[in-house]
Motif scaffolding. Sequence first.
Motif, PDB file in Angstrom:
ATOM      1  N   PRO A   1       0.822  -1.221   0.000  1.00 39.84           N
ATOM      2  CA  PRO A   1       0.000   0.000   0.000  1.00 39.84           C
ATOM      3  C   PRO A   1       0.850   1.263   0.000  1.00 39.84           C
ATOM      4  O   PRO A   1       1.886   1.338   0.676  1.00 39.84           O
ATOM      5  N   GLN A   2       0.436   2.225  -0.807  1.00 35.97           N
ATOM      6  CA  GLN A   2       1.007   3.566  -0.845  1.00 35.97           C
ATOM      7  C   GLN A   2       2.544   3.569  -0.870  1.00 35.97           C
ATOM      8  O   GLN A   2       3.199   4.137   0.020  1.00 35.97           O
ATOM      9  N   PRO A   3       3.132   2.964  -1.881  1.00 32.89           N
ATOM     10  CA  PRO A   3       4.602   2.945  -1.955  1.00 32.89           C
ATOM     11  C   PRO A   3       5.200   4.303  -2.306  1.00 32.89           C
ATOM     12  O   PRO A   3       6.400   4.503  -2.122  1.00 32.89           O
ATOM     13  N   ALA A   4       4.393   5.222  -2.823  1.00 37.18           N
ATOM     14  CA  ALA A   4       4.879   6.562  -3.156  1.00 37.18           C
ATOM     15  C   ALA A   4       3.679   7.489  -3.272  1.00 37.18           C
ATOM     16  O   ALA A   4       2.543   7.042  -3.420  1.00 37.18           O
ATOM     17  N   ALA A   5       3.949   8.772  -3.210  1.00 37.58           N
ATOM     18  CA  ALA A   5       2.871   9.754  -3.354  1.00 37.58           C
ATOM     19  C   ALA A   5       2.183   9.580  -4.699  1.00 37.58           C
ATOM     20  O   ALA A   5       2.840   9.463  -5.741  1.00 37.58           O
ATOM     21  N   GLY A   6       0.863   9.552  -4.659  1.00 35.53           N
ATOM     22  CA  GLY A   6       0.088   9.386  -5.894  1.00 35.53           C
ATOM     23  C   GLY A   6      -0.158   7.949  -6.294  1.00 35.53           C
ATOM     24  O   GLY A   6      -0.884   7.688  -7.257  1.00 35.53           O
ATOM     25  N   VAL A   7       0.453   6.986  -5.585  1.00 32.94           N
ATOM     26  CA  VAL A   7       0.262   5.563  -5.878  1.00 32.94           C
ATOM     27  C   VAL A   7      -0.502   4.943  -4.706  1.00 32.94           C
ATOM     28  O   VAL A   7      -0.022   4.922  -3.583  1.00 32.94           O
ATOM     29  N   ARG A   8      -1.694   4.464  -4.981  1.00 29.67           N
ATOM     30  CA  ARG A   8      -2.508   3.869  -3.916  1.00 29.67           C
ATOM     31  C   ARG A   8      -1.929   2.534  -3.469  1.00 29.67           C
ATOM     32  O   ARG A   8      -1.922   2.206  -2.295  1.00 29.67           O
ATOM     33  N   TYR A   9      -1.466   1.740  -4.419  1.00 31.13           N
ATOM     34  CA  TYR A   9      -0.848   0.460  -4.084  1.00 31.13           C
ATOM     35  C   TYR A   9      -0.076  -0.055  -5.285  1.00 31.13           C
ATOM     36  O   TYR A   9      -0.286   0.381  -6.427  1.00 31.13           O
ATOM     37  N   LEU A  10       0.809  -0.984  -5.024  1.00 33.53           N
ATOM     38  CA  LEU A  10       1.546  -1.716  -6.053  1.00 33.53           C
ATOM     39  C   LEU A  10       1.326  -3.201  -5.783  1.00 33.53           C
ATOM     40  O   LEU A  10       1.495  -3.662  -4.655  1.00 33.53           O
TER      41      LEU A  10
END
Length: 515
Positions: free
Chosen positions: A60-69
């Motif tokens: 979850p949330q690995p970077a700003a703007g990314v909800r999950y990978l």
Amino acid sequence: MTRTVPLGPALRRRVGPIGMGLWLVAGGACSAPPATVDQVGITSPLAWPPAVLATSQVEPQPAAGVRYLETRSDRAISLGLEGLDHAQVTADPQRYRLSSPTDPRYREPIGASGAGSDQQVVGLTGKRQPISEARLHLLFPHPLQPGHAYRLDVSSAQGADGRPLGPALAALRLAYQPERRSGSVQLNQVGYVPHAKKYAYLGNWLGTLGPLPLDRTSFEVVDVHDGQPVFAGEARLRAGADPWSGHDVYEADFSALTTPGRYRLRVPGLGVSDAFDIQPEVYAPVYRTVMRLFYHSRNATPILAPWADAGYERPQGGVPARLDGVFHAAVGTSPLGRGEPAGGRLPVSRGGVDGGGCVQKVTKAGPAWYQIGAALDIAPGNFRDGDLGIPESGNGLPDVLDELEWGMDWLLTLRDPEDGGVYYRITSATWDSVPPYRIDQPRLIFEKTTHATAVFAAAAAIHARLLRDYRPERAAQVLAAAEAAWGFLQSHPQWPAEGERYRNPPGIRAGDYAD
């Protein structure tokens, strides 16, 4: 998201909040939403229970703007983004690059061999505005190896405003962890009866990139406690690019495994499944938890301890009796009406309200009698007096029949004793957004339809048969109502006509459905 009627803690942990139709009905929201909501719905991995998320292949949330990978396989990576220019995703997959300091095949950055995208509404805000999730799907030429660290650069992906998402997405860290749960392995998370058929399904969807390719089709079932394999097999292609899921659906058959225990499915290149049980009574807790939804959803009565689950009491009861209900103006002048006065009162009671809406429809109720009746026919010994822990427990009637009785009381109040026809539904003029006891306007009874009358006739006939050995007089009363409804169908034209859809009268916003 709105609060739902309770399933009980055990099943909530397994399947999350759900609603049921039965004689309850789907609709808007019959409970007040929280003041602020920033949680997405169950279609996003972020809504999985924390214990599941922590052991899944979702970061979850690995970077700003990314909800999950998410690593959907050892070659497929998906990202949930706040925005994406879908038209630009597939233009040059090579610009999305993967590298690793330890995996020789990715020592130099390698571009994706394919890219795709999709977008889906995954929930609502506290103000009931849709939350959309854009997904970027990438397929790489070589499998990621366990124990190696990787860096993904998707900084050139364009946002919904057409500009690159930026440097923050140039160094997303990820790893493929085959011992973690994979959303690409689907099976019955509750479990299986030892001698039943047992199937799992492998596959996933990569949006415009199409079905997830499955490089290997072998699988094994492992014991949860020691990780040792107890069964091995080969999955077969069941459906290519299945129109419902988008997957290439592979079926893994492990029906030959009958030894009771707790297991997982392990699939090379994908990961492992959720844990599941093989036990003779594996569905007993599910039955009790789900069926207790009937009690918690009852209208016209307080929901109290000791019968209610802790925290789900409703001492205020249901819709105030004085508001249930009055005829809508369309009833008396409809093709099957007989001049019922607009605003005329017809007392309607019992039945159930749903966490999804306080509307009650006869046509949504009928399947409860079919489904429960079929279960009682197939395995009558599985349903007992006292097995649901409701106020009627101990009265000599299986508890599930007590719940059907509560529903039948409601159905009987919606029939016209003059001609045997049945009114379609009772509902507020618009979707309710408050608990049932806070409704403050009379609920409206709508037109008779031949669909509603036919559904009632079938449900009442089943009910009479199920009840005959316990309460013959009540069974005879219900059967007479079923026969009167059948007589109505023989003497009145179909309305709405075959192929036509029921339409709400002007000013009504409570859902119209194919009739």
